[in-house]
Write an enzyme that holds these catalytic residues in place. Structure first.
Site, PDB file in Angstrom:
ATOM      1  CB  SER A  85     -20.224 -14.401  65.327  1.00 46.87           C
ATOM      2  OG  SER A  85     -21.632 -14.307  65.267  1.00 46.87           O
ATOM      3  CG  HIS A  86     -23.346 -16.671  68.079  1.00 43.04           C
ATOM      4  ND1 HIS A  86     -23.032 -15.466  67.493  1.00 43.04           N
ATOM      5  CD2 HIS A  86     -23.440 -16.440  69.402  1.00 43.04           C
ATOM      6  CE1 HIS A  86     -22.975 -14.525  68.429  1.00 43.04           C
ATOM      7  NE2 HIS A  86     -23.213 -15.087  69.591  1.00 43.04           N
ATOM      8  N   GLY A  91     -18.772 -11.545  69.261  1.00 46.98           N
ATOM      9  CA  GLY A  91     -18.127 -12.656  68.567  1.00 46.98           C
ATOM     10  C   GLY A  91     -17.471 -12.215  67.261  1.00 46.98           C
ATOM     11  CD  GLU A  92     -19.466 -11.134  62.882  1.00 47.88           C
ATOM     12  OE1 GLU A  92     -18.413 -11.035  62.223  1.00 47.88           O
ATOM     13  OE2 GLU A  92     -20.356 -11.954  62.599  1.00 47.88           O
TER      14      GLU A  92
HETATM   15  P1  NDP Z   1     -25.962  -9.680  61.864  1.00 45.03           P
HETATM   16  O1  NDP Z   1     -25.693  -8.232  61.785  1.00 45.03           O
HETATM   17  O2  NDP Z   1     -25.018 -10.611  61.230  1.00 45.03           O
HETATM   18  O3  NDP Z   1     -27.395 -10.028  61.277  1.00 45.03           O
HETATM   19  C1  NDP Z   1     -28.534  -9.528  61.821  1.00 45.03           C
HETATM   20  C2  NDP Z   1     -29.798  -9.931  61.096  1.00 45.03           C
HETATM   21  O4  NDP Z   1     -29.965  -9.047  59.996  1.00 45.03           O
HETATM   22  C3  NDP Z   1     -29.821 -11.333  60.524  1.00 45.03           C
HETATM   23  O5  NDP Z   1     -31.119 -11.835  60.689  1.00 45.03           O
HETATM   24  C4  NDP Z   1     -29.470 -11.104  59.053  1.00 45.03           C
HETATM   25  O6  NDP Z   1     -29.958 -12.096  58.157  1.00 45.03           O
HETATM   26  C5  NDP Z   1     -30.143  -9.783  58.787  1.00 45.03           C
HETATM   27  N1  NDP Z   1     -29.528  -9.045  57.694  1.00 45.03           N
HETATM   28  C6  NDP Z   1     -28.209  -8.808  57.480  1.00 45.03           C
HETATM   29  N2  NDP Z   1     -28.037  -8.085  56.349  1.00 45.03           N
HETATM   30  C7  NDP Z   1     -29.281  -7.866  55.833  1.00 45.03           C
HETATM   31  C8  NDP Z   1     -29.766  -7.190  54.689  1.00 45.03           C
HETATM   32  N3  NDP Z   1     -28.952  -6.593  53.833  1.00 45.03           N
HETATM   33  N4  NDP Z   1     -31.102  -7.160  54.481  1.00 45.03           N
HETATM   34  C9  NDP Z   1     -31.959  -7.765  55.342  1.00 45.03           C
HETATM   35  N5  NDP Z   1     -31.545  -8.431  56.445  1.00 45.03           N
HETATM   36  C10 NDP Z   1     -30.233  -8.476  56.695  1.00 45.03           C
HETATM   37  O7  NDP Z   1     -26.162 -10.067  63.417  1.00 45.03           O
HETATM   38  P2  NDP Z   1     -25.259  -9.725  64.681  1.00 45.03           P
HETATM   39  O8  NDP Z   1     -23.821  -9.845  64.324  1.00 45.03           O
HETATM   40  O9  NDP Z   1     -25.725  -8.482  65.314  1.00 45.03           O
HETATM   41  O10 NDP Z   1     -25.662 -10.955  65.629  1.00 45.03           O
HETATM   42  C11 NDP Z   1     -25.236 -12.259  65.273  1.00 45.03           C
HETATM   43  C12 NDP Z   1     -25.762 -13.263  66.254  1.00 45.03           C
HETATM   44  O11 NDP Z   1     -25.201 -13.017  67.525  1.00 45.03           O
HETATM   45  C13 NDP Z   1     -27.271 -13.281  66.473  1.00 45.03           C
HETATM   46  O12 NDP Z   1     -27.712 -14.555  66.101  1.00 45.03           O
HETATM   47  C14 NDP Z   1     -27.454 -13.038  67.956  1.00 45.03           C
HETATM   48  O13 NDP Z   1     -28.462 -13.809  68.586  1.00 45.03           O
HETATM   49  C15 NDP Z   1     -26.105 -13.441  68.511  1.00 45.03           C
HETATM   50  N6  NDP Z   1     -25.832 -12.779  69.775  1.00 45.03           N
HETATM   51  C16 NDP Z   1     -26.018 -13.467  70.933  1.00 45.03           C
HETATM   52  C17 NDP Z   1     -25.789 -12.849  72.141  1.00 45.03           C
HETATM   53  C18 NDP Z   1     -26.043 -13.554  73.439  1.00 45.03           C
HETATM   54  O14 NDP Z   1     -25.854 -12.957  74.479  1.00 45.03           O
HETATM   55  N7  NDP Z   1     -26.459 -14.778  73.440  1.00 45.03           N
HETATM   56  C19 NDP Z   1     -25.309 -11.475  72.217  1.00 45.03           C
HETATM   57  C20 NDP Z   1     -25.186 -10.843  70.936  1.00 45.03           C
HETATM   58  C21 NDP Z   1     -25.424 -11.482  69.752  1.00 45.03           C
HETATM   59  P3  NDP Z   1     -28.899 -13.128  57.471  1.00 45.03           P
HETATM   60  O15 NDP Z   1     -28.409 -13.997  58.608  1.00 45.03           O
HETATM   61  O16 NDP Z   1     -29.708 -13.864  56.460  1.00 45.03           O
HETATM   62  O17 NDP Z   1     -27.804 -12.305  56.856  1.00 45.03           O
HETATM   63  O1  PYC Z   2     -21.383 -12.202  70.268  1.00 45.68           O
HETATM   64  O2  PYC Z   2     -21.930 -10.507  71.548  1.00 45.68           O
HETATM   65  C1  PYC Z   2     -21.810 -11.712  71.337  1.00 45.68           C
HETATM   66  C2  PYC Z   2     -22.229 -12.655  72.392  1.00 45.68           C
HETATM   67  C3  PYC Z   2     -22.267 -12.447  73.736  1.00 45.68           C
HETATM   68  C4  PYC Z   2     -22.723 -13.620  74.318  1.00 45.68           C
HETATM   69  C5  PYC Z   2     -22.934 -14.504  73.306  1.00 45.68           C
HETATM   70  N1  PYC Z   2     -22.643 -13.902  72.144  1.00 45.68           N
END
Ligand code: NDP
Ligand code: PYC
Length: 338
Positions: free
Chosen positions: A48-49, A188-189
């Protein structure tokens, strides 16, 4: 039907992404820093990133909503609050400028903060957290996004997907790092589901009428839900306050108004806090790093895994074997150079 695949080493993929950004008009400083976070995402299996974000970056450049050649500027009054003005460019180069000074100040004072203002933001936060844990510091990073998430009990997009990331350094081991959106899933997902023509899980989003939906198009047009009901909603609001209002930068509703639509990367700020575990624990019993290991061992001892464990395992694999991309992904990358 299974697609043909191509395998690229991390260095090959990095060179290609830098070339794409340079071709699009980015300065070398901006292209290198921005490519690094995107390639890190692809390398660690964070699709997603990863490279999927390149298209959005290029659209944002073409729309004139990001400064592709701006040079970030650091202001340091020797206090615990450092500030980097990204001058409208993507956030990674601004972070790269501020990070070493942030680390030095945190070691000196115990805690220090890095405010990034006026950046265009699309990236995952864990690459920044890892930069700081690699320097022996604990760290926390937060930022708003653009209005796309309804507050718990509401139905209209207002909050951003507002990521929250934390890291703890572990001598001679990968750090403890978590990084997630405060919406139930990153936007992004949902976009990846839309592209793949698949449905999203129940409970992720509402349509424009506030009704639950599993259709990604309807979800993107409607409102996403915070994780953990009222708890995620409150944490997301805190992120708006600390990394929007408090640092004098845009909140998610303001970022959406400024951007005009949800297809480009938003302009706002970011807050990063670094802590020195040694300073905080000085004079107290026990070594903080040893005590942290006791806690991690107890978590693992129950059969649970640590956050980022999947990511580090994927990194070990792709560093050895390279990153495998579909022919559609390869064609899309090549098309950015024409
Ligand atoms: P995920 O739900 O994919 O993962 C969240 C965290 O939880 C990760 O560190 C992951 O580790 C961990 N995790 C997942 N499953 C388990 C488990 N069973 N046990 C323990 N830990 C676990 O993240 P999101 O989809 O919510 O976010 C993805 C990315 O999107 C992030 O990197 C975030 O910074 C980015 N983002 C950026 C935004 C922006 O505005 N710039 C806005 C929103 C999101 P692992 O990776 O090892 O699975
Ligand atoms: O995946 O939610 C998201 C996001 C927003 C901005 C960057 N990533």
């Amino acid at each position: 039907m299974t697609q043909e695949t191509n395998t690229l080493s991390i260095d090959e993929l990095s060179a290609l992404v830098v070339k794409i950004f340079t071709h699009a008009g980015m300065s070398d400083q901006q292209a290198q820093a921005t490519a690094k976070v995107i390639v890190s995402g692809e390398r660690d299996g964070c699709k997603s990133h990863g490279i999927y974000r390149i298209e959005g970056c290029l659209r944002t450049i073409a729309a004139g909503k990001v400064e592709p050649r701006a040079e970030p500027e650091l202001t340091d009054d020797r206090s615990a609050v450092l500030r980097v003005d990204a001058k409208g460019a993507f956030s990674p180069a601004a972070f790269a400028l501020g990070a070493p000074v942030l680390a030095e100040r945190a070691r000196e004072l115990g805690v220090a903060t890095l405010v990034i203002n006026s950046c265009t933001h699309f990236s995952a936060l864990w690459p920044e957290i890892e930069t700081l844990t690699d320097m022996g510091l604990a760290a926390l990073a937060i930022c708003p996004s653009y209005a796309s998430v309804a507050p718990h009990g509401g139905k209209e997009p207002l909050l951003g997907t507002n990521p929250l990331a934390f890291g703890w350094p572990r001598p001679a081991k990968h750090p403890y790092v978590f990084d997630f959106a405060t919406s139930i899933a990153a936007r992004g997902e949902i976009e990846l589901h839309r592209r793949a023509g698949t449905q999203i899980p129940e409970g992720w989003a509402m349509d424009v009428n506030g009704e639950p939906t599993i259709d990604p198009e309807e979800a993107l047009a409607g409102a996403m839900l915070p994780f953990g009901a009222h708890k995620g909603s409150a944490i997301s609001t805190m992120i708006e306050l600390l990394s929007g209002v408090m640092i004098g930068d845009m909140t998610s509703p303001e970022a959406l108004e400024n951007l005009g639509n949800t297809t480009l990367s938003p302009h706002h700020g970011e807050l990063i806090i670094a802590f020195s575990p040694e300073k905080f624990s000085a004079g107290r019993p026990g070594n903080p790093f040893d005590r942290a290991e006791t806690l991690f061992d107890a978590i693992l001892g129950q059969g649970a895994r640590l956050p980022s464990q999947r990511r580090f395992a994927m990194r070990d694999k792709t560093m050895r074997e390279g990153v495998t991309l579909t022919s559609d992904e390869m064609q899309s990358l090549q098309s950015f150079l024409s």
